[in-house]
Motif scaffolding. Structure first.
Motif: not given
Length: 141
Positions: A132-140
């Motif tokens: 599944a897709l997971a949330a991309v962290p803001a720093g990425a």
């Protein structure tokens, strides 16, 4: 000056020159952020990941969280960079991403980032998707 010393000196000079150039570069360069709305750009991404990676996940038998970035220009997927993870996962993710049907609605190049969560097939319930897709962290971004 031997060959190694000369190569190191040239490398150092090149890095120093590039650093100075980057600091003095004009501010007119257009910088586009990284897009993380991969579902809007590639509507079939969830099903493609699940269908094409499921057998590999069962074979490898371990969970992972892998960051993926790819270049998108219009409907063409360009280079694909896959973060650390099992080599089989990396190969399959590159293959799946290169085959995605995407549309950025224009021909400007974009970098698209996504984080793929792969569940341990032996710990996941049968009704739960393995990929599944997971949330991309803001720093990425």
């Amino acid at each position: 000056m031997n060959r190694l010393t000369r190569t190191l000196a040239l490398s150092t000079l090149a890095c120093t020159s590039l650093g100075a150039l980057a600091q003095s570069a004009p501010q007119t360069i257009e910088v586009r952020g990284v897009r993380t709305d991969v579902r809007a750009l590639c509507p079939e991404v969830d099903s493609a990941l699940q269908e094409q990676l499921a057998s590999t996940v069962r074979d490898v038998g371990e969970g992972a969280m892998i960051d993926v970035r790819f270049e998108l220009r219009g409907d063409r997927v360009g280079s694909v960079a896959v973060g650390e993870g099992h080599a089989r996962y990396q190969r399959m993710l590159r293959r799946v991403v290169r085959g995605l049907q995407c549309d950025a609605q224009d021909t400007r190049p974009y970098t698209v980032a996504m984080r793929v969560q792969i569940l341990d097939p032996f710990a996941a319930s049968g009704a739960q998707p393995l990929v599944a897709l997971a949330a991309v962290p803001a720093g990425a971004r």
